[in-house]
Design a protein around this motif. Structure first.
Motif, mmCIF file in Angstrom:
data_model
loop_
_atom_site.group_PDB
_atom_site.id
_atom_site.type_symbol
_atom_site.label_atom_id
_atom_site.label_comp_id
_atom_site.label_asym_id
_atom_site.label_seq_id
_atom_site.Cartn_x
_atom_site.Cartn_y
_atom_site.Cartn_z
ATOM 1 N N TYR A 1 0.827 -1.210 0.000
ATOM 2 C CA TYR A 1 0.000 0.000 0.000
ATOM 3 C C TYR A 1 0.862 1.261 0.000
ATOM 4 O O TYR A 1 0.541 2.255 -0.661
ATOM 5 N N GLU A 2 1.965 1.237 0.726
ATOM 6 C CA GLU A 2 2.847 2.402 0.761
ATOM 7 C C GLU A 2 3.377 2.711 -0.637
ATOM 8 O O GLU A 2 3.384 3.869 -1.078
ATOM 9 N N ARG A 3 3.785 1.671 -1.352
ATOM 10 C CA ARG A 3 4.307 1.865 -2.703
ATOM 11 C C ARG A 3 3.207 2.350 -3.641
ATOM 12 O O ARG A 3 3.407 3.280 -4.436
ATOM 13 N N GLU A 4 2.025 1.732 -3.544
ATOM 14 C CA GLU A 4 0.922 2.099 -4.435
ATOM 15 C C GLU A 4 0.458 3.526 -4.169
ATOM 16 O O GLU A 4 0.180 4.295 -5.098
ATOM 17 N N ILE A 5 0.389 3.916 -2.899
ATOM 18 C CA ILE A 5 -0.031 5.270 -2.547
ATOM 19 C C ILE A 5 0.980 6.292 -3.046
ATOM 20 O O ILE A 5 0.616 7.351 -3.570
ATOM 21 N N THR A 6 2.261 5.975 -2.911
ATOM 22 C CA THR A 6 3.308 6.892 -3.393
ATOM 23 C C THR A 6 3.192 7.107 -4.903
ATOM 24 O O THR A 6 3.295 8.236 -5.399
ATOM 25 N N GLU A 7 2.981 6.016 -5.658
ATOM 26 C CA GLU A 7 2.861 6.138 -7.113
ATOM 27 C C GLU A 7 1.610 6.920 -7.504
ATOM 28 O O GLU A 7 1.643 7.738 -8.430
ATOM 29 N N ARG A 8 0.502 6.702 -6.788
ATOM 30 C CA ARG A 8 -0.720 7.463 -7.080
ATOM 31 C C ARG A 8 -0.497 8.960 -6.819
ATOM 32 O O ARG A 8 -0.940 9.806 -7.587
ATOM 33 N N GLU A 9 0.157 9.244 -5.709
ATOM 34 C CA GLU A 9 0.382 10.653 -5.370
ATOM 35 C C GLU A 9 1.289 11.319 -6.394
ATOM 36 O O GLU A 9 1.060 12.465 -6.800
ATOM 37 N N ARG A 10 2.310 10.588 -6.857
ATOM 38 C CA ARG A 10 3.234 11.146 -7.847
ATOM 39 C C ARG A 10 2.518 11.449 -9.165
ATOM 40 O O ARG A 10 2.803 12.447 -9.820
ATOM 41 N N ALA A 11 1.565 10.592 -9.533
ATOM 42 C CA ALA A 11 0.843 10.770 -10.796
ATOM 43 C C ALA A 11 -0.445 11.577 -10.635
ATOM 44 O O ALA A 11 -1.168 11.778 -11.609
ATOM 45 N N ALA A 12 -0.731 12.044 -9.398
ATOM 46 C CA ALA A 12 -1.958 12.794 -9.106
ATOM 47 C C ALA A 12 -3.206 12.019 -9.513
ATOM 48 O O ALA A 12 -4.179 12.576 -10.013
ATOM 49 N N LEU A 13 -3.160 10.693 -9.284
ATOM 50 C CA LEU A 13 -4.322 9.848 -9.543
ATOM 51 C C LEU A 13 -5.127 9.707 -8.254
ATOM 52 O O LEU A 13 -4.612 9.936 -7.161
ATOM 53 N N PRO A 14 -6.417 9.343 -8.348
ATOM 54 C CA PRO A 14 -7.251 9.231 -7.153
ATOM 55 C C PRO A 14 -6.577 8.348 -6.097
ATOM 56 O O PRO A 14 -5.959 7.336 -6.443
ATOM 57 N N PRO A 15 -6.627 8.768 -4.820
ATOM 58 C CA PRO A 15 -7.399 9.890 -4.273
ATOM 59 C C PRO A 15 -6.664 11.217 -4.217
ATOM 60 O O PRO A 15 -7.120 12.139 -3.542
#
Length: 738
Positions: free
Chosen positions: A629-643
């Motif tokens: 989850y930490e890795r997935e959340i970091t990648e989402r935040e970097r790409a400005a994808l939801p949430p």
């Protein structure tokens, strides 16, 4: 908007006197309510369910908020009838308005979801019953004596109920009625389910489960809006924990809604609920008989039904006094509706809780990234259950590198998995093989000319269903009989199935284990939901040795003898461009492997993969979900994808590719220039042709704080009008990228 009563249909009758006007929301895609006059003497209020004329038809509608619009009542058509049912509450009307505004859907279509049982708007008819008035028949028989003894308690009985209780035929009861020993009385209709008792069989929770239950119950006692996320490994007792929240809510006289992703298949959940509360909850799903749906709707709005367990559409039931919503398996994609009104029931459940000011509980062993982030930020309170309930241990998980342990020619099961299945069957335990592909093979082609069987209406291959001897499209349902010769070159016996489906895996299993009892679980097996329920019960009772199934087997089932789970193709969900692919694969595989060892037996999970170093595979076998989850959340935040960002999908479809593409380009050109919001496309959708309609896709991407709805309204207002066969579908927060 108003409707003029001077048209042809209004002129056919003389309207009764009217002294005021009201807005009425009708179940059609109109942008706002219509105005109608109220006949003198008719008592209505906001929320009243009424019947109104609409053109030549009479339709159901709801009196809406907003008051009079200044139009002379004499110029408007009158309300035809007001139904004798409780009005939709202010909370329910506000919820409908909120969903319509957020999803950019016509409010009438949202209200339609709350009015799905038109025959329930009038009170149920009274039931004819019998009451003993005294006297004895001249000829007393043992059967008559039993009837009189049973009815001597002074209560009223239905005819069939009395006959059943006394153990006689209804003709015996009819004879006593003829003799005047019983009188006819009228009884209120029976409830669809008994009232649950919160103290019927209270669980004795210990350790982490008790701490979690105490924390959840404390949120219920605050009697205000909150969102709690119960994050626990499979088999950790999450259901028992939220049962305590249900009990506390019932003690406070409130109603409860439990959302489940596949309620039609979860008979085991209903039985667990009955064991705890002494009665089953009312069910609400698409497979429910229409008469029962009407009863549940009526008794939910009157408060007679205290608990409803339902699919996503149950969120729009107009409860009398809803006090708790539970979303079980909150990560499940089945909560997303992608037809007419596009909404995510998990997110809308949170909205309904906020509007009604009551708690919402989200439950999952593999929470969505959005819920994880909300828990980390403090928007949701998180309750962790890190261990399984009782003495049960999580299965030992191992990766099977298919590059080193290749299956035999023409097979799909590695020698490692085959040996493990054999040992499991020898111990008289159960093995589960999971492959998220229905049918026998996803593609059929000709060895001679290379012809591939494709759907004539969709850009997808036809899936072979060998049990049915059919080739079928899983997009539109088109089916044709499997031919013996290639339709392109005419060569006989040269058609070859490419790739495996669950039917093909079953064939391979039967070749290796001919004596084993094998069951295939798939949503398209003949017999439908009823057969699936029976087969799930058979598996739970140990009447199968090897189970081969699609994602249906990941839906929270409890199989006591299941000690081996084999994932046939762990890489399958990663082979597309979906930004949620890693998350969904992790969730699905974690849920499937969690079917093993739930009753304490030592269990194993084997994942066949060609990518053993992939982060998803490493996270599953290591049990380190936090790192994933930490890795997935970091990648989402970097790409400005939801949430951390916002998305909206626009699908433009038409009968010709030219019309669809031109309209999509026109919409792209109409997009306003707004900082922080960009429009990608148009481009052909991955499924470019569905049901004979060509599809182009636009993706709108914005920052987390972007006013996406205002942007889309402006874009739609400036876009070309939909003409001919052109249709536009708008999906806020899309889950599917096909």
């Amino acid at each position: 908007m108003s409707t003029d009563s001077s048209d042809l249909f209004g002129a056919l009758f003389e309207a009764p006197p009217a002294n005021r006007t009201v807005p009425v929301l009708v179940p059609m895609p109109a942008p706002k309510p219509y105005s109608y006059s109220v006949p003198e003497g008719m008592a209505i209020e906001p929320g009243s369910v009424v019947q109104v004329p609409l053109g030549p038809r009479q339709v159901i509608g709801v009196v809406w908020d907003g008051g009079e619009d200044g139009v002379d009542p004499k110029k408007l058509r009158p309300i035809s009838h007001v139904f004798d049912c409780p009005p939709l509450s202010k909370e329910m009307r506000d919820f409908i308005d909120w969903v319509a505004t957020y999803t950019l859907s016509p409010p009438g279509l949202v209200a339609r979801m709350a009015l799905r049982a038109p025959n329930a708007f009038e009170p149920e008819p009274m039931v004819e019953g019998l009451k003993l008035v005294g006297g004895e028949p001249e000829r007393m028989t043992p059967a008559r004596a039993r009837v009189l003894d049973t009815a001597s308690d002074g209560f009223s009985w239905t005819r069939s109920g009395l006959a059943h209780a006394a153990g006689v035929s209804t003709s015996v009861v009819n004879g006593l009625i003829t003799l005047g020993i019983f009188e006819t009385v009228f009884l209120p209709p029976p409830p669809v389910v008994a009232i649950p008792d919160p103290d019927f069989a209270a669980a004795r929770l210990e350790g982490p489960q008790k701490e979690a239950a105490d924390e959840i119950v404390s949120e219920i006692r605050r009697q205000e809006f909150s969102v709690s996320l119960i994050d626990g490994v499979t088999g950790s007792g999450k259901t028992e924990v939220y049962f305590e929240a249900i009990a506390e809510t019932l003690k406070r006289g409130k109603q409860v809604l439990i959302l489940l992703p596949e309620i039609a298949l979860t008979a085991s959940f209903l039985e667990r609920f009955q064991d705890r509360f002494g009665a089953k909850p009312a069910e609400w799903h698409s497979d429910l008989a229409s008469r029962m749906r009407e009863k549940v709707w009526r008794q939910a709005v009157t408060g007679e039904v205290r608990v409803v367990a339902g699919a996503r559409s149950a969120l729009f039931l107009p409860f009398e006094d809803l006090g708790l919503i539970i979303v079980d398996e909150e990560h499940d994609p089945a909560y997303k509706q992608e037809d007419r009104v596009f909404y995510n029931a998990r997110d809308m459940a949170v909205v309904r809780g906020r509007i009604g000011d009551f708690p919402v509980i989200l439950v999952s062993a593999t929470p969505s990234v959005e819920s994880q982030v909300n828990g980390q930020s403090g928007r949701y309170s998180t309750v962790h259950l890190p261990t399984r309930f009782g003495d049960a241990a999580l299965p030992d998980l191992h990766l099977v590198d298919m590059r080193r342990h290749a299956p035999e020619r023409g097979g799909f099961l590695s020698p490692v998995l085959i040996r493990a299945i054999g040992k499991t069957v020898e111990r008289r335990e159960q093995a589960l093989l999971f492959l998220n592909r229905r049918g026998y093979a996803p593609l059929t082609l000709c060895r001679v000319c290379g012809h591939r069987f494709q759907c004539p209406q969709c850009s997808s291959w036809l899936v072979e269903h060998r049990f049915r001897k059919q080739l079928q499209c899983h997009q539109c349902g088109h089916a044709e009989r499997t031919p013996e010769a290639c339709p392109e070159c005419g060569t006989l016996d040269h058609l070859v199935a490419c790739g495996p489906g669950v039917e093909r895996i079953a064939e391979e299993v039967e070749r290796h284990f001919p004596e084993a009892r094998t069951i295939v679980l798939s949503s398209d097996i003949m017999g439908g939901v009823k057969r699936l329920r029976l087969e799930l019960e058979a598996i739970a009772k140990g009447e199968a040795d090897i189970v081969i199934g699609t994602q249906l087997v990941a839906k929270g089932h409890n199989f006591p003898l299941m000690t081996l789970v084999g994932i046939v193709d762990a890489d399958l969900g990663l082979a597309n461009g979906d930004p949620r692919a890693a998350e969904r694969t992790f969730q699905l595989l974690s849920q499937v492997t969690g079917r093993a060892g739930r009753t304490g037996l030592k269990s194993h999970g084997l994942l066949q993969t060609y990518q053993p170093q992939h982060p998803v595979m490493q996270a599953i076998v290591s049990g380190d979900s936090g790192a994933f989850y930490e890795r997935e959340i970091t990648e989402r935040e970097r790409a400005a994808l939801p949430p951390f960002g916002r998305l909206a999908s626009i699908i433009v479809s038409a009968e010709t590719r030219h019309d669809a593409e031109n309209h999509a380009r026109g919409m792209r050109n109409a997009a306003p220039q707004v900082s922080g919001i960009s429009v990608l496309g148009p481009a052909e959708a991955p499924l470019a042709l569905v049901r004979g309609r060509h599809r182009f896709r636009l993706l709108v991407h914005g920052r987390r704080n972007s006013d996406m709805q205002s942007f889309l309204r402006a874009m739609l207002s400036q876009s070309p009008k939909e003409r001919g066969s052109v249709q536009v579908q708008l999906d806020i927060d899309p889950q599917s990228f096909l």
